[in-house]
Design an enzyme around this catalytic site. Structure first.
Site, PDB file in Angstrom:
ATOM      1  CD  GLU A 190      -3.016  -0.997   2.266  1.00 55.54           C
ATOM      2  OE1 GLU A 190      -2.764  -0.219   3.216  1.00 55.54           O
ATOM      3  OE2 GLU A 190      -3.987  -1.779   2.263  1.00 55.54           O
TER       4      GLU A 190
ATOM      5  CG  HIS B 201      -8.899   1.361   2.923  1.00 51.18           C
ATOM      6  ND1 HIS B 201      -7.952   2.185   2.361  1.00 51.18           N
ATOM      7  CD2 HIS B 201      -8.217   0.424   3.631  1.00 51.18           C
ATOM      8  CE1 HIS B 201      -6.747   1.768   2.724  1.00 51.18           C
ATOM      9  NE2 HIS B 201      -6.879   0.712   3.494  1.00 51.18           N
TER      10      HIS B 201
END
Length: 346
Positions: free
Chosen positions: A191, A225
């Site tokens: 990430e 997300h």
């Protein structure tokens, strides 16, 4: 030949589009593989109490949830491959800019590694660099912010060497199982490379200001997300209460991840290195969301100390953030003349 580029080589809208494409590629990778996709039963028979949306329902045999071992393995493989492809995407942009020939491929590769913040790793193998405190100061910025929660862990005897800390459960089981590999290694590393190094390098190539990169680029990370909402809705029973919970959890996660993204974006730009952002991400995942309410209720005798420590951590964080991240010869944040590092002159 160098690839510093005095003028922007991408338009703002192109940078936005590439940033969105990067996020879509990363998140989309877990849906391309059948093994990585989640599946939920079409019809649910909820047990009493499972319709409240307060607790996850029981998992059915034919379902695939995110913590299933084969799902974790498939998703880690998918995002790892996606991360490599996204880094090659950035390389392709730079390579094409300087002609796209084999003669300049090595130059473009070096420039990509520099822009993605990987080069400081090569410095760490220098024994003199290992002894230089200035190399490590950016990694301690985030722990300073967590002085309050660390006190709570201390009061609960949860720190290494204390009565409630165990090597097997706190280290081996937590960090080296499948879920640990996802939560503390593969997730944070991929990430940060994708949403910090790659996204910010693209915005820098468009001529975006540091302020815009710090406050706007993390939105991509936050939005990445949002897909967890569907999972939450299904796990909590697909009821109205489950939908409300999914919305609230997603909004909280969007806010938290965006704020965290602002912090690590600053770390990346300020240091020109991806490593402080990665260690910060791993540390935050380890600590979790601060639970000051629980700590105040549990350790009532320490109430004032806990509050003061939390406030002191915030104040200390604000103080050390610009000072402990000062880095010389930084592509993203050139040092001002005559500036001095808190641990000595650079």
């Amino acid at each position: 030949m160098h690839l510093l580029f005095q003028n922007p080589i991408l338009s703002t809208w192109t940078a936005h589009a590439i940033s969105f494409g990067i996020g879509l590629t990363y998140v989309g990778s877990i849906y391309l593989s059948k093994n990585a996709r989640l599946s939920f039963a079409s019809k649910l028979k909820l047990a009493p109490g499972e319709a409240t949306g307060n607790f996850p329902r029981s998992k059915l045999k034919e379902e695939r949830w995110r913590d299933d071992p084969d799902v974790i393995k498939a998703r880690m493989a998918a995002v790892s491959l996606a991360t490599i492809l996204i880094c090659l995407w950035v390389l392709g942009i730079l390579w094409r800019r300087v002609g796209g020939t084999l003669d300049v491929l090595e130059i473009a590769t070096d420039a990509t590694l520099l822009r993605l913040g990987f080069y400081p790793l090569s410095l760490s193998i220098n024994p003199y660099q290992l002894l230089d405190l200035r190399s490590y100061s950016p990694h301690f910025v985030t722990p300073v912010l967590f002085i309050g929660p660390l006190l709570g862990s201390f009061l609960g005897g949860q720190l290494p060497g204390q009565r409630n800390w165990y090597w097997q459960s706190h280290i081996i089981a937590r960090f080296f199982g499948l879920q640990g590999a996802r939560n503390y290694w593969v997730g944070p590393i991929t990430e940060e490379i994708v949403f910090r190094a790659c996204v910010l390098s693209i915005y820098q190539l468009s001529g975006a200001s540091k302020k815009k990169m710090i406050f706007l680029a993390p939105l991509t990370f936050g939005l990445a997300h949002a897909h967890h909402a569907w999972e939450t809705y299904n796990r909590y029973g697909r009821t109205t209460a489950a939908a409300k919970r999914a919305i609230l959890v997603t909004l909280f996660q969007l806010t938290y991840t965006t704020l965290f993204g602002i912090h690590v974006s600053y770390l990346f730009l300020r240091t020109g290195s991806i490593w402080p952002a990665i260690t910060s991400h791993i540390f935050c995942n380890t600590m979790g969301i601060p639970e000051i309410g629980y700590e105040l209720a549990t350790y009532k005798r320490w109430k004032q100390v806990i509050i003061v420590t939390y406030l002191a951590g915030i104040a200390a964080f604000i103080y050390v953030l610009p000072r402990w991240t000062l880095t010389s010869d930084n592509l993203y944040w050139p040092s001002e003349p005559n500036t001095q590092h808190p641990f000595g002159k650079y």
